[in-house]
Scaffold this active site. Structure first.
Site, short mmCIF file in Angstrom:
data_model
loop_
_atom_site.label_atom_id
_atom_site.label_comp_id
_atom_site.label_asym_id
_atom_site.label_seq_id
_atom_site.Cartn_x
_atom_site.Cartn_y
_atom_site.Cartn_z
CD1 TRP A 10 -55.21 40.94 67.12
CD2 TRP A 10 -53.96 39.63 65.80
NE1 TRP A 10 -54.52 40.07 67.93
CE2 TRP A 10 -53.76 39.25 67.15
CE3 TRP A 10 -53.28 38.93 64.80
CZ2 TRP A 10 -52.89 38.21 67.51
CZ3 TRP A 10 -52.42 37.90 65.16
CH2 TRP A 10 -52.24 37.55 66.50
CD GLU A 98 -63.33 48.93 62.66
OE1 GLU A 98 -62.81 47.86 62.30
OE2 GLU A 98 -62.98 49.55 63.69
CB SER A 225 -61.74 52.78 73.54
OG SER A 225 -61.80 53.39 72.27
N GLY A 247 -57.57 47.69 69.15
CA GLY A 247 -56.21 48.24 69.24
C GLY A 247 -55.34 47.61 70.34
C1 PEP Z 1 -63.15 46.33 67.92
O1 PEP Z 1 -62.34 46.07 67.05
O2 PEP Z 1 -64.19 45.68 67.98
C2 PEP Z 1 -62.86 47.41 68.86
C3 PEP Z 1 -63.68 47.57 69.88
O3 PEP Z 1 -61.76 48.19 68.64
P1 PEP Z 1 -61.01 49.11 69.74
O4 PEP Z 1 -60.78 48.26 70.96
O5 PEP Z 1 -59.74 49.53 69.08
O6 PEP Z 1 -61.93 50.26 70.06
#
Ligand code: PEP
Length: 264
Positions: A10, A98, A225, A247
């Site tokens: 999250w 991140e 994603s 997300g």
């Molecule tokens: C993640 O948080 O590891 C991720 C892959 O984010 P998203 O699915 O939003 O790309």
């Protein structure tokens, strides 16, 4: 091999009441006995307790998004692996892109975090992946297959060797790898099935080389994603043992559908 995994990260989203509603809705939709795949919810630290209460009695497990590489002491603002265990976590994510790229985490710090997490009994999801520039550089050498592969695999090799180097065969059974190409995280861009397959196969080989006795049992997730529209295609790649979802795990409807696809 353990069950497939659907992990909802999250990130820095949701206040406690929102986290309670989302986790409660997921438990209700799945039912307490759901066990077709292992579901892990990874809320921000501030919501660990409310989510832990909501999922208690179900097969869903709790994880944390980060951990510090020491067990206790004068490290203002940090949270240790024993504290996560104490807060009800069975899982922790380490080395998310991140954290590597926005917060400047190094391979050395990630190695410490992995070692301590595993020694405290946490199942540890190690995130690895190449940047867009690294992939582009590799692709620019497409005419030379060996050079392309070596450039493409090199960041993944460095991240995995550095983080898992100190572990023994037994400890590595608590590791899950999440292959998350940095350029696909939160961008809406997806790796193709072939791109995922190539890296997952490479990681499988590398783990078998590093840990001949147990490397084959390490699950390898894809992240970047992941959505309801691409989950079937991603899960159809044989080497994919589940997904790490950012997300799309913030919506009950989409995360539920993703979990169901992972469960098969
Ligand atoms: C993640 O948080 O590891 C991720 C892959 O984010 P998203 O699915 O939003 O790309």
């Amino acid at each position: 091999m353990d069950k497939k995994l659907a992990v909802g990260n999250w990130k820095m989203n949701l206040l406690r009441e929102e986290a309670r509603e989302l986790s409660g809705a997921i438990v209700n939709l799945l039912g307490e006995d759901y066990e077709d795949c292992q579901v892990v919810l990874v809320p921000p630290y501030t919501a660990l307790d409310v989510v832990g209460s909501c999922i208690s009695g179900s097969n869903i497990e709790l994880g944390a998004q980060n951990v510090f590489g020491r067990t206790m002491g004068a490290f203002t603002g940090e949270v240790s692996a024993p504290m996560l265990v104490d807060a009800g976590c069975r899982w922790v994510i380490v080395g998310h892109s991140e954290r590597r790229h926005i917060l400047g985490e190094t391979d050395e710090q990630i190695r410490e975090k992995v070692s301590l997490s595993v020694s405290c009994g946490l199942k540890t999801i190690l995130c690895v992946g190449e940047t867009e520039a690294q992939r582009e550089e590799a692709v620019s050498r497409s005419e030379d297959a060996l050079a392309r592969k070596s450039l493409l695999f090199s960041p993944i090799r460095t991240q995995i060797e550095s983080a898992l180097g100190p572990l023994d065969e037994k400890q590595v059974s608590d590791i899950v790898i999440a292959y998350e190409p940095v350029w696909a995280i939160g961008t809406g861009k997806n790796a193709t099935s072939l791109e995922i397959e190539e890296i997952h196969q490479y990681i499988t080989e590398l783990l078998a080389e590093m840990f001949p006795g147990s490397g084959n049992n390490v699950r390898i997730l894809y992240g970047g994603s992941v959505k309801t529209g691409n989950i079937e295609k991603i899960m159809s790649v044989e080497e994919v043992d589940g997904v790490l979802v950012g997300g799309a795990s913030l919506s009950v409807d989409s995360f539920f559908r993703i979990i169901k696809s992972v469960g098969g």
